[in-house]
Scaffold this active site. Structure first.
Site, mmCIF file in Angstrom:
data_model
loop_
_atom_site.group_PDB
_atom_site.id
_atom_site.type_symbol
_atom_site.label_atom_id
_atom_site.label_comp_id
_atom_site.label_asym_id
_atom_site.label_seq_id
_atom_site.Cartn_x
_atom_site.Cartn_y
_atom_site.Cartn_z
ATOM 1 N N GLY B 40 21.987 -4.347 4.988
ATOM 2 C CA GLY B 40 21.037 -3.560 5.774
ATOM 3 C C GLY B 40 20.259 -4.485 6.689
ATOM 4 O O GLY B 40 19.843 -5.572 6.292
ATOM 5 N N GLY B 42 17.614 -3.313 8.940
ATOM 6 C CA GLY B 42 16.452 -2.665 9.538
ATOM 7 C C GLY B 42 15.275 -3.613 9.521
ATOM 8 O O GLY B 42 15.447 -4.842 9.534
ATOM 9 N N LEU B 43 14.082 -3.071 9.474
ATOM 10 C CA LEU B 43 12.904 -3.939 9.511
ATOM 11 C C LEU B 43 12.910 -4.923 8.352
ATOM 12 O O LEU B 43 12.669 -6.114 8.529
ATOM 13 C CB LEU B 43 11.635 -3.103 9.482
ATOM 14 C CG LEU B 43 11.340 -2.346 10.779
ATOM 15 C CD1 LEU B 43 10.085 -1.515 10.626
ATOM 16 C CD2 LEU B 43 11.182 -3.310 11.940
ATOM 17 N N ALA B 44 13.176 -4.437 7.139
ATOM 18 C CA ALA B 44 13.136 -5.332 5.983
ATOM 19 C C ALA B 44 14.315 -6.307 6.013
ATOM 20 O O ALA B 44 14.128 -7.525 5.936
ATOM 21 C CB ALA B 44 13.149 -4.517 4.687
ATOM 22 N N HIS B 266 7.448 15.328 5.563
ATOM 23 C CA HIS B 266 6.538 15.055 6.677
ATOM 24 C C HIS B 266 6.076 16.370 7.300
ATOM 25 O O HIS B 266 6.886 17.240 7.590
ATOM 26 C CB HIS B 266 7.263 14.196 7.719
ATOM 27 C CG HIS B 266 6.344 13.600 8.729
ATOM 28 N ND1 HIS B 266 5.707 14.359 9.673
ATOM 29 C CD2 HIS B 266 5.938 12.327 8.936
ATOM 30 C CE1 HIS B 266 4.957 13.565 10.430
ATOM 31 N NE2 HIS B 266 5.079 12.331 9.997
ATOM 32 N N SER B 284 5.694 12.471 15.749
ATOM 33 C CA SER B 284 4.828 11.471 15.122
ATOM 34 C C SER B 284 3.497 12.020 14.619
ATOM 35 O O SER B 284 2.854 12.843 15.256
ATOM 36 C CB SER B 284 4.542 10.368 16.135
ATOM 37 O OG SER B 284 3.495 9.558 15.663
ATOM 38 N N ARG B 331 0.021 13.077 4.465
ATOM 39 C CA ARG B 331 1.214 13.886 4.723
ATOM 40 C C ARG B 331 1.488 14.919 3.642
ATOM 41 O O ARG B 331 1.825 16.066 3.943
ATOM 42 C CB ARG B 331 2.421 12.965 4.873
ATOM 43 C CG ARG B 331 2.312 12.158 6.121
ATOM 44 C CD ARG B 331 3.432 11.162 6.268
ATOM 45 N NE ARG B 331 3.293 10.514 7.574
ATOM 46 C CZ ARG B 331 4.066 9.537 7.999
ATOM 47 N NH1 ARG B 331 5.022 9.068 7.216
ATOM 48 N NH2 ARG B 331 3.893 9.010 9.181
ATOM 49 N N HIS B 402 11.500 13.263 4.903
ATOM 50 C CA HIS B 402 11.324 12.172 5.852
ATOM 51 C C HIS B 402 11.489 10.790 5.227
ATOM 52 O O HIS B 402 12.025 9.882 5.846
ATOM 53 C CB HIS B 402 9.926 12.301 6.463
ATOM 54 C CG HIS B 402 9.557 11.197 7.397
ATOM 55 N ND1 HIS B 402 10.337 10.878 8.485
ATOM 56 C CD2 HIS B 402 8.501 10.352 7.428
ATOM 57 C CE1 HIS B 402 9.765 9.870 9.137
ATOM 58 N NE2 HIS B 402 8.666 9.520 8.514
#
Lengths: 252, 638
Positions: B40, B42-44, B266, B284, B331, B402
């Protein structure tokens, strides 16, 4: 939303088994499509029918389906992403088409984007261009406070306009020279506009431009097809910026 | 078994610094002898692969997309939290820590959340250094906005595409390491097995999605940064390729799955328009800075154009119910409030499944151009999908799946119960408790990737000899055979129903019986129906093509098969947790006003499930949660 009318459309789709296999157009019928279907949801319907009748579904790239990942990539009636302004294929909706329309669907066509299968192409050349210098060489950790260097709002906005690029490849697919200048310039301009990116600006533009050519993309001859096809509205003024940065780099 | 999170003790504000000092180090010359697999990007995963590569480790990074730049982190819109306190409005590391613990309904570990809040400030600095074009004010300073569950403005943003800009920052750092040769990137690979040798994670088996070839890779440690699992609801805001597969394969090799029932719905997504729909699109949370949520007070007004309904006939239900947080209620609470209005028969739009998000007051106060500058791309997206103009007519919104707070169990070092297996970002369960606050997912992904794993993985690697296992080990051969066998089985069924039909059916069951409101009865329905659906899948699914080619039908079949197993575990966890907390709402456990009722006496623990074999009940392990710095209290946003 109360509109329950459905459309029937004729699709003429590029099918190709693999990179070296010959490709050809096949004709399919899309039935029961409403104006609220997205273009890809319309293809989902066609693929469900194909699977049920034991035929291989049309292979196409897609992922986020909200216009930001840059994965979807189809030339629709001769125009990358289908011609709706600032719109990716996944955000194109069937209300833009009429009952009875015939739609041609093809993959990106560029020497540097070889076809894997059907509508799926290999865009790793774009990664290669970024690897040639589309970054600041900062280390993880050991960087100054975010507010230590002030960035005037117009500069930050300019950088953000360039950074909108989603790397989908439509610019190269739209260009008669298959040039990746809009893509390359967007990264060059973003980083050149910011103080953090200035230290390496000269090396960056030289290396990225050289790599772009090595990857098999052509040069820019100001057709502006790239800007017209760009789903994020990235402006050709960044190509002018790249050219200025390149000239500066030759003098440095 | 009582699980131990191995959290450092002592004063909370010193825990991470002390732990970092206590961790063993790998000297620079030895780092290059170690290989780390990162699944993966993504950000991490992207941030971690870049940072580990830079430190000198050999990194092999894998993603299923055609480029690491496309991971679904890219779709995060609103922003990223940090405790910088630039606006001088009372923020601090302690307040971010406190808000996150409370926002998670007291179901997260204190030490992990403290560390997250502490490194949040470094993340902003890191991203600025990479050239992430965060919003700035006219003086050139970084700008902030507000998000749900906080009374301070601590969210940094880049228009409505903060996730994209942060991911491209991580991708640029990753690209630099790929060029430098410290990271080898494997695109279009899907992990289909975790290879465990003598109880230790030593590699993965994956499918090359272009050629169909099954490939194995060995390493000294394996990191999963493989995202969340809410596509189990079929319709969600996740990308089409997001799945539980990598995590589920690790679970089946012994990794514990923690709190799977904590799923985030969400509140503001574009309502579903028809059965053909393939995904839901989020709008958002930042929109709730300037948009007001309302439904008509009177049912007879439902057919009217919203502009014909005068202010006194509108129910601004969030402002009414939660005056101190108003439209910026967290949320879980905002979603349930929307459902409550719709269940009361006052929902707007098709099927009465929608509430208005209205900008007219803000447009009057600030002008349309200011609203356009703040959220222009979101209004544009809304119009593309619905054919309605959000500046002229209030948007219609409805909650949608979400994010998953649950995930593979990890200790304070982000290491799972399998030595050598680390889990980062949304894929782990660690910091969000039972509900994640807005703008905290980006924070967690980058915290894990840039500032946690580079330290903690060293502590593990320093204890193992590098390169002891290669793909010549029989476990790798067996893994490849198993994965091949599984694909062949899927291809050989040749039944009558498509993969999508099964996935829609599973999603329907999950949303209906295990969505925003869950009951003992609805969950027991699912615990019967899901195994039956799974059985039917393995008898009657139709998968076209072969395994030796680009075959998206086969990819989807594999992911669906895993969701059909995982969905049952999610329901089992929801069934066992006889309380309401955060995103997990059991109708039997609520206060008179409809707020969630926790049961701290019996459920103040992390529930981690251990796989015991197909057809056997998984075993529940508990990690008790201790609150020494924040007092357990009824969560109130009133």
């Amino acid at each position: 939303m109360s509109d329950h009318k459905t459309m029937t459309l004729t699709l003429i789709v590029w099918r190709q088994k693999g990179p070296n296999a010959p490709g050809k157009f096949e004709t399919y019928t899309a039935k029961g499509i409403t104006e609220h279907h997205s273009f890809l949801e319309m293809l989902d319907v066609v693929n469900e029918d194909l699977i049920k009748s034991g035929k291989e579904p049309i292979v196409f790239d897609h992922d986020c389906r909200e216009g930001i990942c840059g994965m979807c990539s189809q030339v629709i009636n001769g125009v990358p992403h289908g011609g709706q302004e600032r719109t990716t294929v996944c955000q194109l909706h069937m209300r833009k088409f009429k009952d009875g329309d015939t739609i041609y669907i093809e993959p990106w066509r560029a020497k540097a984007f070889p076809i894997h299968k059907d509508l799926v192409v290999d865009r790793s050349a774009y990664d290669t261009i970024i690897q040639a210098g589309g970054y600041t060489s900062c280390h993880t950790g050991g960087v100054p406070d975010g507010n230590a260097v002030l960035i005037p709002k117009p500069d930050a906005d300019y950088a953000m306009d360039a950074a909108e690029c989603i790397g989908c490849g439509a610019c190269a697919a739209a260009c008669p020279n298959s040039s990746a200048m809009l893509f390359t310039s967007a990264k060059v301009a973003q980083l050149a506009a910011l103080p953090q990116g200035k230290a390496e600006a000269a090396e960056r533009v030289k290396n990225m431009l050289e790599t772009m050519q090595e990857c098999g993309f052509g040069n820019c001859s100001n057709h502006y097809e790239c800007q017209a096809a760009c789903p994020k509205g990235v402006n050709v003024k960044f190509i002018a910026k790249l050219n200025r940065e390149y000239l500066k780099s030759l003098a440095s | 078994m009582i699980l131990d999170g191995k959290c450092p003790t002592g004063p909370i504000e010193k825990t991470w610094d002390k732990h970092r000092f206590d961790l063993k180090l790998v000297n620079p010359a030895n780092k290059r002898k170690y290989t780390v697999i990162m699944v993966g990007t993504g950000l991490a995963g992207g941030a971690a692969a870049a940072s580990l590569g830079e430190l000198g480790y050999n990194v092999m990074a894998f993603c299923y997309q055609d480029s690491p730049r496309r991971a679904h982190s890219i779709a995060a819109q609103g922003g990223i939290n940090a405790a910088k306190n630039y606006p001088n409005d009372g923020d601090s590391i302690y307040r971010l820590f406190y808000d996150t613990i409370k926002g998670g309904d007291f179901r997260a570990r204190e030490a992990d959340v403290w560390r997250l809040a502490q490194v949040s400030n470094n993340i902003i600095d890191q991203c600025v250094a990479q050239g992430v074009p965060f919003a700035r004010d006219y003086s050139g300073y970084l700008d902030n906005r507000s998000f749900g569950g906080a009374q301070v403005s601590r969210t940094f943003y880049a228009r409505g595409q903060t996730g994209q800009q942060l991911l491209l920052g991580a991708y640029s750092a990753l690209s630099r390491q790929i060029k430098a040769g410290t990271v080898k990137m494997y695109n279009r690979r899907e992990m289909l097995d975790l290879v465990v040798v003598d109880g230790v994670a030593k590699g993965i088996t994956c499918r090359n999605l272009i050629t169909g070839e099954i490939e194995s890779y060995a390493a000294d440690a394996v990191c999963l940064a493989t995202g969340g699992y809410v596509n189990v609801f079929y319709l969600s805001t996740n990308a089409m390729g997001c799945s539980v597969t990598a995590n589920w394969k690790a679970y089946k090799k012994g990794a514990f799955f923690a709190n799977p029932c904590y799923t985030q719905i969400h509140p503001t997504c574009i309502p579903q328009a028809g059965d053909y729909q393939s995904k839901l699109t989020l709008m958002s949370e930042s929109l709730r800075n300037d948009g007001r949520c309302w439904v008509p007070k009177k049912k007879e007004d439902l057919g009217k154009h919203p502009s014909e309904i005068p202010d006194e006939d509108r129910d601004y239900y969030l402002e009414r119910k939660y005056p101190s947080f108003g439209n910026l209620a967290p949320r879980d609470i905002a979603s349930r409030a929307a459902k409550e209005q719709c269940d009361d028969g006052r929902g707007v739009g098709p099927g009465g499944r929608g509430v208005y998000l209205d900008f007219s007051d803000s447009i009057k106060r600030l002008g349309e151009s200011t609203i356009r500058e703040r959220y222009g791309n979101l209004f544009e997206m809304y119009e593309k999908i619905t054919d309605e103009n959000g500046y002229k007519r209030p948007m219609r919104m409805y909650p949608a799946p979400h994010y998953s707070m649950g995930g593979l169990w990890v200790d304070y070092n982000l290491q799972s119960n399998i030595p050598g297996l680390f889990v980062l970002g949304e894929a782990n369960f660690s910091v969000h408790g039972a509900n994640r606050l807005g703008a905290s997912a980006l924070m967690q992904g980058l915290a894990d990737g840039y500032f946690v794993i580079p330290y903690t993985i060293g502590g593990y690697l320093a204890t193992v000899k590098p390169g002891t296992v290669t793909t010549a080990n029989p476990e790798f051969k067996k893994s490849v055979e198993d994965v091949n066998g599984y694909a062949n089985k899927l291809l050989s069924i040749n039944g009558k129903k498509t993969v999508a039909e099964f996935m829609r059916e599973l999603g329907g069951l999950m949303w209906e019986n295990c969505g925003m409101a869950r009951s003992k009865e609805s969950l027991e329905t699912n615990l019967k129906k899901i195994p039956a659906l799974r059985e039917e899948f393995w008898k009657n699914v139709k998968v076209t093509g072969t395994g030796a080619e680009l075959n998206q039908d086969l990819e989807n079949a594999g992911r669906t098969a895993d969701f059909l197993e995982f969905g049952e575990l999610l329901c089992r966890d929801a069934h066992h947790r006889e309380e309401s907390c955060g995103g997990h709402f059991r109708v039997e456990h609520q206060y008179e006003d409809g707020e969630a009722m926790r049961d701290d006496a019996n459920f103040c623990y992390v529930g981690a499930w251990e796989y015991k074999g197909d057809g056997k009940e998984p075993e529940l392990h508990k990690e008790p949660l201790k609150f020494e710095n924040v007092h357990l209290a009824v969560r109130s946003y009133k």
